[in-house]
Design a protein around this motif. Structure first.
Motif: not given
Length: 268
Positions: A48-55, A141-145
């Protein structure tokens, strides 16, 4: 009102790798290992780290990441594609490893009572259920980025150049886990390269579903289901060499390359 400032791609990736690798380092400092009780929680946070960065950056830029919950036939494809990969990778793995059926499952769970052989394949049904529920939420989480924010930033390059670039970034993000022994315990160093190849070859399928299905959730469904069922391909066949057996080994690379050729010939 002034225009919102668009950060460089390098800055976004620096944040993604910095927080991801930092979390990995903290996990190691706390004594965490692959077999630690807290590994599942760590893996979820890592995803979920990449997803939070993307958001964060998408909000900063006013960039819309499509998350419509409107299932369609491309979502059905996303759900079943990982099952096809898993089943087809088994016969392609047999030249490199002996069929072992439920023996692999019983070795993975030592206290498991003897079970009938068909149960191995009934686990695919559980994988489909997990892929559409808990695994989907984890993979999101990954796919958001990777298929969300980065695709929006790179799609002007064209489908295939953007797929290659996103796959490289995604593959490199896996490196700490792979070097730790995840997915390729016999070859952690070569496994990092293999995982990057796998990430590159899988990205077109994920982007195909994301575009045709109209939502990042479709890509998360494919990703989450693959995470749930791919392990069966190395339970069913003796893992004599983890680079040559299963979905994440040579058979999986071959099947994904064939699918990408199909997409290319269709003019995608």
């Amino acid at each position: 009102m002034g225009q919102k400032k668009t950060p460089s791609l390098g800055r976004v990736l620096l944040w993604t790798y910095g927080f991801s690798f930092g979390l990995f380092g903290l996990y190691l400092l706390l004594g965490g290992r692959l077999d630690s009780p807290g590994f599942a929680l760590f893996a979820l946070l890592y995803m979920w780290v990449p997803g939070l960065v993307a958001l964060r950056f998408a909000s900063q830029e006013g960039l819309r990441l499509p998350l419509a919950l409107r299932p369609n036939r491309y979502w059905l494809f996303a759900w079943l594609f990982p099952v096809g990969l898993t089943l087809l990778s088994v016969p392609l793995s047999l030249p490199f490893g002996r069929w072992q059926g439920l023996k692999g499952l019983q070795e993975a769970i030592p206290n498991l009572q003897p079970l009938p052989e068909p149960l191995l394949w009934s686990l695919l049904l559980l994988g489909l259920l997990a892929g559409a529920t808990v695994n989907l939420l984890a993979a999101l989480g990954e796919e958001l980025m990777w298929r969300g924010y980065l695709w929006e930033k790179l799609k002007a390059q064209g489908f295939w150049p953007a797929s290659l670039e996103i796959g490289l970034y995604w593959g490199f993000w896996h490196a700490p886990l792979i070097l730790m022994g995840y997915n390729y315990p016999q070859h952690p160093l070569l496994g990092a390269g293999m995982m990057t190849l796998f990430s590159i070859l899988l990205t077109p399928a994920l982007l195909y579903v994301r575009e045709k299905g109209g939502s990042i959730l479709g890509a998360a469904l494919l990703h989450g289901t693959l995470n749930a069922v791919a392990g069966l391909s190395v339970l069913a066949v003796e893992r004599t060499n983890d680079l040559l057996v299963g979905v994440l080994g040579l058979p999986g690379l071959f099947l994904l390359a064939a699918f990408n050729l199909y997409l290319r010939r269709r003019g995608f």
